[in-house]
Design a protein around this motif. Structure first.
Motif, PDB file in Angstrom:
ATOM      1  N   VAL A  67       0.999  -1.120  -0.052  1.00  0.00           N
ATOM      2  CA  VAL A  67      -0.049  -0.116  -0.009  1.00  0.00           C
ATOM      3  C   VAL A  67       0.941   1.203   0.225  1.00  0.00           C
ATOM      4  N   ALA A  68       2.042   1.128   0.572  1.00  0.00           N
ATOM      5  CA  ALA A  68       2.755   2.418   0.736  1.00  0.00           C
ATOM      6  C   ALA A  68       3.315   2.897  -0.666  1.00  0.00           C
ATOM      7  N   ARG A  69       3.554   1.998  -1.562  1.00  0.00           N
ATOM      8  CA  ARG A  69       3.957   2.355  -2.894  1.00  0.00           C
ATOM      9  C   ARG A  69       3.160   3.455  -3.331  1.00  0.00           C
ATOM     10  N   ALA A  70       1.944   3.533  -3.071  1.00  0.00           N
ATOM     11  CA  ALA A  70       0.617   4.529  -3.541  1.00  0.00           C
ATOM     12  C   ALA A  70       0.988   5.628  -3.017  1.00  0.00           C
ATOM     13  N   GLY A  71       1.208   5.438  -1.734  1.00  0.00           N
ATOM     14  CA  GLY A  71       1.608   6.779  -0.817  1.00  0.00           C
ATOM     15  C   GLY A  71       3.076   7.426  -0.963  1.00  0.00           C
ATOM     16  N   ARG A  72       3.848   6.894  -1.460  1.00  0.00           N
ATOM     17  CA  ARG A  72       5.194   7.364  -1.504  1.00  0.00           C
ATOM     18  C   ARG A  72       5.412   8.652  -1.977  1.00  0.00           C
ATOM     19  N   TYR A  73       4.593   9.083  -3.032  1.00  0.00           N
ATOM     20  CA  TYR A  73       4.738  10.279  -3.333  1.00  0.00           C
ATOM     21  C   TYR A  73       4.746  11.596  -2.390  1.00  0.00           C
ATOM     22  N   LEU A  74       3.829  11.087  -1.291  1.00  0.00           N
ATOM     23  CA  LEU A  74       3.501  12.009  -0.145  1.00  0.00           C
ATOM     24  C   LEU A  74       4.522  11.817   1.013  1.00  0.00           C
ATOM     25  N   THR A  75       5.138  10.522   0.989  1.00  0.00           N
ATOM     26  CA  THR A  75       5.697  10.190   2.281  1.00  0.00           C
ATOM     27  C   THR A  75       7.272  10.703   1.872  1.00  0.00           C
ATOM     28  N   GLU A  76       7.679  10.374   0.578  1.00  0.00           N
ATOM     29  CA  GLU A  76       8.851  10.650   0.128  1.00  0.00           C
ATOM     30  C   GLU A  76       9.504  12.429   0.282  1.00  0.00           C
ATOM     31  N   PRO A  77       8.583  13.056  -0.110  1.00  0.00           N
ATOM     32  CA  PRO A  77       9.027  14.605   0.123  1.00  0.00           C
ATOM     33  C   PRO A  77       9.101  15.019   1.255  1.00  0.00           C
ATOM     34  N   ALA A  78       8.313  14.440   2.494  1.00  0.00           N
ATOM     35  CA  ALA A  78       8.232  14.887   3.844  1.00  0.00           C
ATOM     36  C   ALA A  78       9.232  13.931   4.432  1.00  0.00           C
ATOM     37  N   ASN A  79      10.058  13.025   3.910  1.00  0.00           N
ATOM     38  CA  ASN A  79      11.266  12.311   4.600  1.00  0.00           C
ATOM     39  C   ASN A  79      10.441  11.386   5.635  1.00  0.00           C
ATOM     40  N   PRO A 106       8.681   7.693   6.661  1.00  0.00           N
ATOM     41  CA  PRO A 106       8.660   6.305   6.065  1.00  0.00           C
ATOM     42  C   PRO A 106       7.553   5.872   5.278  1.00  0.00           C
ATOM     43  N   PRO A 107       7.874   4.962   4.536  1.00  0.00           N
ATOM     44  CA  PRO A 107       6.670   4.512   3.553  1.00  0.00           C
ATOM     45  C   PRO A 107       5.479   3.999   4.215  1.00  0.00           C
ATOM     46  N   ALA A 108       5.506   3.589   5.234  1.00  0.00           N
ATOM     47  CA  ALA A 108       4.233   2.761   6.057  1.00  0.00           C
ATOM     48  C   ALA A 108       3.257   4.034   6.239  1.00  0.00           C
ATOM     49  N   VAL A 109       3.705   5.111   6.245  1.00  0.00           N
ATOM     50  CA  VAL A 109       2.900   6.160   6.516  1.00  0.00           C
ATOM     51  C   VAL A 109       1.953   6.502   5.579  1.00  0.00           C
ATOM     52  N   GLY A 110       2.356   6.188   4.417  1.00  0.00           N
ATOM     53  CA  GLY A 110       1.399   6.217   3.349  1.00  0.00           C
ATOM     54  C   GLY A 110       0.179   5.411   3.494  1.00  0.00           C
ATOM     55  N   THR A 111       0.331   4.398   4.293  1.00  0.00           N
ATOM     56  CA  THR A 111      -0.909   3.776   4.469  1.00  0.00           C
ATOM     57  C   THR A 111      -1.925   4.314   5.402  1.00  0.00           C
ATOM     58  N   ALA A 112      -1.444   4.954   6.446  1.00  0.00           N
ATOM     59  CA  ALA A 112      -2.207   5.926   7.298  1.00  0.00           C
ATOM     60  C   ALA A 112      -2.787   7.086   6.543  1.00  0.00           C
ATOM     61  N   VAL A 113      -1.912   7.608   5.847  1.00  0.00           N
ATOM     62  CA  VAL A 113      -2.550   8.930   5.040  1.00  0.00           C
ATOM     63  C   VAL A 113      -3.663   8.604   3.963  1.00  0.00           C
ATOM     64  N   LEU A 114      -3.627   7.335   3.093  1.00  0.00           N
ATOM     65  CA  LEU A 114      -4.424   7.235   2.411  1.00  0.00           C
ATOM     66  C   LEU A 114      -6.011   6.566   3.041  1.00  0.00           C
ATOM     67  N   GLU A 124       4.728   1.502  17.885  1.00  0.00           N
ATOM     68  CA  GLU A 124       5.843   0.633  17.442  1.00  0.00           C
ATOM     69  C   GLU A 124       7.233   1.255  17.534  1.00  0.00           C
ATOM     70  N   ALA A 125       7.193   2.337  17.627  1.00  0.00           N
ATOM     71  CA  ALA A 125       8.504   3.128  17.687  1.00  0.00           C
ATOM     72  C   ALA A 125       9.000   3.388  16.132  1.00  0.00           C
ATOM     73  N   LEU A 126       8.180   3.122  15.267  1.00  0.00           N
ATOM     74  CA  LEU A 126       8.375   3.746  13.882  1.00  0.00           C
ATOM     75  C   LEU A 126       8.611   5.037  13.755  1.00  0.00           C
ATOM     76  N   LEU A 127       7.648   5.751  14.349  1.00  0.00           N
ATOM     77  CA  LEU A 127       7.875   7.417  14.395  1.00  0.00           C
ATOM     78  C   LEU A 127       8.163   7.962  15.843  1.00  0.00           C
ATOM     79  N   ILE A 134       4.442  15.757  12.106  1.00  0.00           N
ATOM     80  CA  ILE A 134       4.253  16.137  10.646  1.00  0.00           C
ATOM     81  C   ILE A 134       3.494  15.208   9.812  1.00  0.00           C
ATOM     82  N   ALA A 135       3.327  13.953  10.223  1.00  0.00           N
ATOM     83  CA  ALA A 135       2.384  12.987   9.448  1.00  0.00           C
ATOM     84  C   ALA A 135       1.019  13.462   9.814  1.00  0.00           C
ATOM     85  N   VAL A 136       0.613  13.763  10.994  1.00  0.00           N
ATOM     86  CA  VAL A 136      -0.790  14.116  11.426  1.00  0.00           C
ATOM     87  C   VAL A 136      -0.920  15.570  10.545  1.00  0.00           C
TER      88      VAL A 136
END
Length: 329
Positions: free
Chosen positions: A42-54, A56-64, A83-86, A93-95
């Motif tokens: 799922v993160a592949r679809a959100g990487r255009y959002l997560t990569e510019p904001a530095n 992790p790709p997993a956050v794209g799942t939550a954003v979508l 889980e200490a990923l963030l 910033i993710a919020v």
């Protein structure tokens, strides 16, 4: 006035149960996505959002996920932070990045089917467009903040690994059981906070007459008199004051109030400005009634306060900018 027990059972309890179910769904989905390795897909679809904001790709799942359910999306972020990923900075910033995608959901559930028919096509689209612009601007601020503040951040890539290196792959039943146990454990830490804070808020609102009486004793028995200078400051006529006043409590009623005035009493631009001013002033009520119970329930008081301050400040700033644009253009 309702009894204390009636307020708790009829007002607080349904809200707590609903939000708990949605949070449980979000956390459960996050745990299942981790267990089955779906986060990376799922993160592949959100990487255009997560990569510019530095981020992790997993956050794209939550954003979508926010485009479907804001509560579930927040639940995912809470799980990633647990889980200490963030860390706290990355979570904030993710919020912020989530903002526009949370708004997308409301276009289909509220703005489109409710507000546009009430306000008419022209004013409805103007107002929805203004709110969409505000949300998009906040998301862009989040992307910019991530690009600057998270540059060079390194994330623990093992935090969300479905199976740790060297371990035997788990069966489907084990994965489901582990995801369920993790979800219940997370809910046990969230639901009590939700119940306590929501109960306090709804009880306070039910006995708000005493608060109003305190204002009256201080000589502020006509709230409209307080709002009139605000309306005049942005060039609105006195007829807009009731719209602003009603919007403090309920934006839908504010739209119903302003609709008959459009064209005769207020121009389309003035109608939109009146609604925006109402939403700006009502940030305080919305924060007490919804944001504090929700954010404190998910994050706890300390980090929840940071999330609320960031959200409210950004919303207020861009609502003011949008009002300024309508006034000057």
């Amino acid at each position: 006035m309702q009894s204390l027990l009636s307020v708790l059972l009829e007002e607080a309890l349904p809200r707590v149960l609903t939000i708990s179910l949605l949070i449980g769904a979000g956390v459960g989905l996050a745990n299942l996505a981790v267990a089955y390795g779906l986060v990376a897909v799922v993160a592949r679809a959100g990487r255009y959002l997560t990569e510019p904001a530095n981020l992790p790709p997993a956050v794209g799942t939550a954003v979508l996920t926010n485009a479907v359910s804001v509560t579930a999306g927040y639940g995912m972020l809470a799980e990633f932070r647990e889980e200490a990923l963030l860390d706290d900075r990355a979570t904030l910033i993710a919020v912020v990045v989530n903002t526009f995608f949370g708004f997308v959901q409301h276009i289909f559930t509220y703005y489109g089917p409710v507000l546009v028919p009430i306000l008419g096509l022209r004013v409805g689209l103007m107002y929805v467009g203004a709110r969409a612009g505000i949300s998009l601007a906040i998301t862009l601020v989040g992307l910019l903040a991530g690009a600057v503040l998270l540059r060079g951040y390194e994330y623990d890539s093992t935090a969300l690994e479905p199976d740790a290196p060297g371990e035997e792959p788990r069966t489907n039943r084990e994965k489901l059981r582990t995801a369920g146990e993790d979800t219940l454990e997370r809910l046990r830490s969230i639901v009590p906070r939700l119940a306590v804070v929501y109960s306090l808020v709804f009880v306070a609102l039910e006995y708000s007459e005493r608060i109003l009486a305190a204002f009256a004793s201080a000589g502020i028995d006509d709230p409209g008199a307080v709002l009139a200078p605000i309306a005049g400051l942005v060039g609105l006529p006195g007829a807009a004051v009731p719209v602003i006043l009603v919007s403090l409590v309920d934006p839908t009623t504010g739209a119903i109030t302003v609709a008959p005035m459009i064209g005769d009493v207020l121009t389309p631009d003035e109608a939109v400005i009146a609604l925006l001013v109402g939403s700006l002033v009502s940030l305080t009520i919305g924060t007490v009634k919804r944001s504090i119970p929700f954010q404190f329930g998910i994050w706890g008081a300390a980090f929840g306060t940071k999330v609320i301050v960031v959200n409210v400040c950004l919303k207020a700033a861009f609502i003011l900018v949008t009002i300024g644009v309508f006034v000057l253009v």
